[in-house]
Each structure stands twice: as structure tokens, then as C-alpha cells.
Enzyme design. Sequence first.
Site, short mmCIF file in Angstrom:
data_model
loop_
_atom_site.label_atom_id
_atom_site.label_comp_id
_atom_site.label_asym_id
_atom_site.label_seq_id
_atom_site.Cartn_x
_atom_site.Cartn_y
_atom_site.Cartn_z
N VAL A 188 44.50 -45.46 11.52
CA VAL A 188 44.82 -46.81 12.11
C VAL A 188 45.33 -47.78 11.04
O VAL A 188 44.74 -47.96 9.93
CB VAL A 188 43.26 -47.06 12.48
N CYS A 189 46.31 -48.44 11.62
CA CYS A 189 46.86 -49.33 10.63
C CYS A 189 46.07 -50.57 10.24
O CYS A 189 45.27 -51.14 11.07
CB CYS A 189 48.40 -50.15 11.21
N ILE A 190 46.06 -50.82 8.85
CA ILE A 190 44.74 -51.72 8.42
C ILE A 190 45.33 -53.27 8.73
O ILE A 190 44.42 -53.96 9.27
CB ILE A 190 44.97 -51.44 6.88
N ALA B 189 44.40 -53.44 12.38
CA ALA B 189 42.96 -53.16 12.63
C ALA B 189 42.28 -54.56 12.08
O ALA B 189 41.35 -54.85 12.82
CB ALA B 189 42.55 -51.93 11.92
#
Lengths: 130, 130
Positions: free
Chosen positions: A77-79, A82
Site C-alpha cells: 500500500v502506498c504510504i 494511505a
Amino acid sequence: MKYAILVNEGPYQHQASDTAYQFCKAAIERGHEVFRAFFYHDGVHNGSRFPVPPQDDRNIPVQWSELAAAHDIDLVVCIAAAQRRGILDEGEAQRQGKDGDNIAPGFRISGLGQLIEAGIQCDRLLVFGD
Amino acid sequence: MSEPWEEEGPGEIRKFMYVNRKAPYGTIYALESLEVVLIAAAFEQDVSMVFMDDGVFQIKKGQDTGQIGMKNFSPTYRALEGYDVEKLYVEAESLSERGLSEDDLLVPVEVMSRDAIARLMDEQDVILSF
């Protein structure tokens, strides 16, 4: 072939995540490898363990978690995406002073570099979006 | 005969194309796409960007977001050159369909026909569309 997947939409509202999941299953059944699925934009919501869909409907995050566990798929998941949308793991929740985390099993939070690295390492990168 | 994806060794520079199809505001695709391009620059791949459909509005001059409570991120496109992102292509048909010309754009671009863009896409290793 060695595939990487990019999922750009959240669960249920768009079919992109379902299609990506079906693709991964089919590719693996045919003997291909899916080594990473990267979740970006609203796609990060696929990595929440909190959705409670009706019992006769599919649970999309659970489907991803189970597929990843069975076939060793790296769910990232892209930080940045996110953080905007409130998808947190334990470490992020602590860092940001939030009272809980919600990331689903098998998912991890990391940077966009993981997407680019996947694009470099894979034979094909497939984008599932709107 | 080997397949094309079997010929690439590690460390080889790949051709990455970012395809921008959405208007700059209204959805977050444009902003988050730009974030990918900026992060990806550190990987020193062969990068190009395409603006087509409503994506041509992303690089239109004179954007003013003062009344919608969002940051005007269009100046960032001018900074792309500093990240060695210099190949910017705009689809001619998308411009003319929207009553725009090259003079309306805030960065130097190469305007190309739909057919020429399609040929360019064919040459890429990785295409990320947003």
C-alpha cells in the site's frame, strides 16, 4: 511470466480491484508468478481489514489477504496515498498519534519506489483502474 | 526465438511512460500521478509523459484554484525538467477537441497525433496510466 499489478481504485465502488484479483488468480493457475500488487490512489482502501460487506457478498480485502498468503504475493500500500486516506499499520498509527491501525493481514505500507522497482523487475506491469 | 521480455538483463534502463488522462482537479489522479513521476525520477529510467483526453488541462496555463480550497500544483510541471523528465507529449486531437493549442500550455511539449502516440506506446516497457 513475472507479473506486477497496480490497483488504482478502492473496493466495491469500482470493479478494478475485483478484476485485478481475478487476473492474479488466473495467472497463477496458469503457472505465472505475481510477485507484487501495489495499491495506489483509492486502491489503498483494499488494504483495510475493517470492511464488513454483507455475508452473501465477497470480502475483497480478505480475498487479497488469502491469495497473498497462498501464493506469496507482496501486497504493498502506498504510504503517501494511505496517509491521506487513513490506512495505517501499527508503526504509522504510533508515529501519527492515532488510536488504532487498520491494515489487513498480508499488506504492508511502503513507498512509491516499490511500484517503480516492480516495473523494473517484472516482465509485465498491469494497471487496473477506472 | 526468445520473447522480448527474456532479453532484458538486470540493470537495464527501461522505458517508462506516464499517461495522464484526467483533469487536474475534480479527482486526485493528476496530483498523485505527478507524485509518482517525481519519486520515479530517482530510479533514472527512460521517462516520458503523455497528456491526453482531459489530461491536457493539467498543463494549461493560468490555473487558479483560489476559490476551490485546493493547492494549485501546476507550477510543479515546470520543475520536471530539473528531474530529467523532459519528454512531454501531448495528443493533438485532445488539444483541438478542447479548443486548446500548444500556446495554452505552461511547459514545452511535443504535440503528436493519436497515431504517433499509439506507436510511441508500443515502444514502451512500462505504461502507467492515471
